[in-house]
Design a protein around this motif. Sequence first.
Motif, mmCIF file in Angstrom:
data_model
loop_
_atom_site.group_PDB
_atom_site.id
_atom_site.type_symbol
_atom_site.label_atom_id
_atom_site.label_comp_id
_atom_site.label_asym_id
_atom_site.label_seq_id
_atom_site.Cartn_x
_atom_site.Cartn_y
_atom_site.Cartn_z
ATOM 1 N N ASN A 142 -24.833 37.560 130.051
ATOM 2 C CA ASN A 142 -24.475 37.937 131.417
ATOM 3 C C ASN A 142 -23.399 39.005 131.460
ATOM 4 O O ASN A 142 -22.897 39.336 132.538
ATOM 5 N N THR A 143 -23.026 39.488 130.319
ATOM 6 C CA THR A 143 -22.046 40.578 130.260
ATOM 7 C C THR A 143 -22.748 41.828 129.755
ATOM 8 O O THR A 143 -23.248 41.862 128.632
ATOM 9 N N SER A 144 -22.784 42.850 130.582
ATOM 10 C CA SER A 144 -23.446 44.086 130.177
ATOM 11 C C SER A 144 -22.439 45.062 129.598
ATOM 12 O O SER A 144 -21.234 44.968 129.846
ATOM 13 N N MET A 145 -22.933 45.986 128.844
ATOM 14 C CA MET A 145 -22.064 47.029 128.299
ATOM 15 C C MET A 145 -21.390 47.784 129.440
ATOM 16 O O MET A 145 -20.261 48.252 129.302
ATOM 17 N N ARG A 146 -22.072 47.887 130.545
ATOM 18 C CA ARG A 146 -21.474 48.554 131.708
ATOM 19 C C ARG A 146 -20.298 47.758 132.267
ATOM 20 O O ARG A 146 -19.297 48.331 132.696
ATOM 21 N N ASP A 147 -20.432 46.442 132.254
ATOM 22 C CA ASP A 147 -19.321 45.592 132.684
ATOM 23 C C ASP A 147 -18.081 45.859 131.837
ATOM 24 O O ASP A 147 -16.978 46.051 132.350
ATOM 25 N N ILE A 148 -18.302 45.836 130.538
ATOM 26 C CA ILE A 148 -17.184 46.018 129.609
ATOM 27 C C ILE A 148 -16.566 47.398 129.799
ATOM 28 O O ILE A 148 -15.350 47.547 129.894
ATOM 29 N N ALA A 149 -17.438 48.398 129.865
ATOM 30 C CA ALA A 149 -16.948 49.764 130.028
ATOM 31 C C ALA A 149 -16.123 49.879 131.312
ATOM 32 O O ALA A 149 -15.082 50.543 131.336
ATOM 33 N N ALA A 150 -16.576 49.211 132.352
ATOM 34 C CA ALA A 150 -15.914 49.330 133.652
ATOM 35 C C ALA A 150 -14.485 48.789 133.607
ATOM 36 O O ALA A 150 -13.564 49.441 134.100
ATOM 37 N N VAL A 151 -14.308 47.613 133.006
ATOM 38 C CA VAL A 151 -12.962 47.037 133.002
ATOM 39 C C VAL A 151 -12.024 47.833 132.095
ATOM 40 O O VAL A 151 -10.809 47.794 132.270
ATOM 41 N N VAL A 152 -12.593 48.550 131.155
ATOM 42 C CA VAL A 152 -11.754 49.361 130.267
ATOM 43 C C VAL A 152 -11.502 50.733 130.902
ATOM 44 O O VAL A 152 -10.558 51.427 130.530
ATOM 45 N N GLY A 153 -12.360 51.094 131.844
ATOM 46 C CA GLY A 153 -12.218 52.394 132.481
ATOM 47 C C GLY A 153 -12.812 53.495 131.646
ATOM 48 O O GLY A 153 -12.178 54.493 131.309
ATOM 49 N N ILE A 154 -14.068 53.315 131.326
ATOM 50 C CA ILE A 154 -14.745 54.197 130.385
ATOM 51 C C ILE A 154 -16.208 54.240 130.793
ATOM 52 O O ILE A 154 -16.660 53.384 131.540
ATOM 53 N N LEU A 155 -16.940 55.205 130.332
ATOM 54 C CA LEU A 155 -18.368 55.229 130.621
ATOM 55 C C LEU A 155 -19.117 54.413 129.570
ATOM 56 O O LEU A 155 -18.670 54.318 128.424
ATOM 57 N N PRO A 156 -20.228 53.813 129.993
ATOM 58 C CA PRO A 156 -20.960 52.903 129.099
ATOM 59 C C PRO A 156 -21.251 53.511 127.734
ATOM 60 O O PRO A 156 -21.042 52.862 126.704
ATOM 61 N N GLY A 157 -21.723 54.729 127.735
ATOM 62 C CA GLY A 157 -22.094 55.356 126.473
ATOM 63 C C GLY A 157 -20.926 55.499 125.514
ATOM 64 O O GLY A 157 -21.103 55.495 124.291
ATOM 65 N N SER A 158 -19.738 55.621 126.075
ATOM 66 C CA SER A 158 -18.567 55.842 125.226
ATOM 67 C C SER A 158 -18.269 54.653 124.331
ATOM 68 O O SER A 158 -17.602 54.788 123.304
ATOM 69 N N LEU A 159 -18.756 53.486 124.725
ATOM 70 C CA LEU A 159 -18.533 52.308 123.891
ATOM 71 C C LEU A 159 -19.166 52.492 122.519
ATOM 72 O O LEU A 159 -18.695 51.930 121.526
#
Lengths: 211, 211
Positions: A55-72
């Motif tokens: 239930n946790t998407s890469m977009r979720d993680i990227a968002a809380v870090v303040g980054i774009l998904p691809g940057s992960l």
Amino acid sequence: MTAKSQRARSTAQAPSPKTAPRPRASGKTQELPDDRRQVLISEAARLFGSKGYENTSMRDIAAVVGILPGSLYYHFPSKEDLFVAVYSFAVSQSLDAVKQAVEGRDDAWARLEAACIAHMHGLLDKNRFASVLVSHLAVDTLPEQVVTLRDKYEAVFKDLVAELPLPAGVDQRIFRLGLLGSMNWAITWYRPGVETPASIARKLLNVIRRA
Amino acid sequence: MTAKSQRARSTAQAPSPKTAPRPRASGKTQELPDDRRQVLISEAARLFGSKGYENTSMRDIAAVVGILPGSLYYHFPSKEDLFVAVYSFAVSQSLDAVKQAVEGRDDAWARLEAACIAHMHGLLDKNRFASVLVSHLAVDTLPEQVVTLRDKYEAVFKDLVAELPLPAGVDQRIFRLGLLGSMNWAITWYRPGVETPASIARKLLNVIRRA
DNA sequence: TCAATTACCAAACAACTGTTTGTTTGGCGA
DNA sequence: TCGCCAAACAAACAGTTGTTTGGTAATTGA
């Protein structure tokens, strides 16, 4: 953690910037030029622990870090690799906490109690860095590395139980698995209130411990 | 079980065909013209229990039943509704099994032991109809109805524990939650082998029980 | 016999998933 | 000043997800 990942997984441990990473230039109040990777792991741990892996998407993680998904993907080759990093971090944190709680104590029961309190603390308290350790139920879909890490962590309890003056006929393995189960299951019913993680740990142990 | 479903959920309990459903015309050996809805629930239960809710797609369920994905929506208005039906079924099954195991026995410990054995059996044995009861860890994402059902099931154990001649100072609630946790956690480590669900149940109880 | 109902098929839908690609930014050492 | 490189952006990709819609055989009650 689908069995068939969309791409083959690398076994590499991410770029691992040996050379000091440059501090982020952007952003208002200059944060510590801390290890960026560690921030990602911590935030991902919080999300994985509270919402679960699927239930946790890469977009979720990227968002809380303040980054774009691809940057992960500069830091971690895949979501599963990120999870392994998170899990590994959680294990080392918990191991440290438990070991520190235990050391200095002599009585076997006191040592186990201290370990349980530390465990419950990491599981249920504000940080809850350990909650990711129990966020996964389907064991056969777990990456091998994660299973190894989990076993490594539980080995500490194995030792602590071995020290115990248990009456003959009590299976040490079942004792340990039962104890860990009763503690880990607390994330399904614990709510902050009068009872603290420590008091719960003590009570759970008290049920097992013979008078 | 995302908080924001793609569509509003109906509270209806599905069409519920009172009139006898017509038997499937297709298919080689004519299966029983049994209640189709029950087949869906059973198969979904197996999948939810083994792979988890989020890792089981409507397509997966449709496939094992031999149906197209969209056809599921004739029987259940949403995936979440299907899950509730599955959970409800699992609870009633488990309740029956536990109650039947308990009845006729007098000794409080013997009654609890019988209940635990029945519980572990439903959880770990071939059918594993009860495994869906513990397949979900994030409680706050659970539909309200499911929480109610879970409480209803656990109430049986509440009563059984209340009968016990426990020494003063042992919290009944913690006793019950600890016992259930130690049992439920077994799905993370149990592998069929020398130890049976029943023997595990007995050993777990033996750890708790005072000599 | 005929309309209604049951239970499905066939095909699409929009939203979301993990991931890849090419490009840009800014600081640092030479 | 130049080139390098860490670290990000911007935008797309292909696949999967839950779900909807419209149609259609088979069965049933009248």
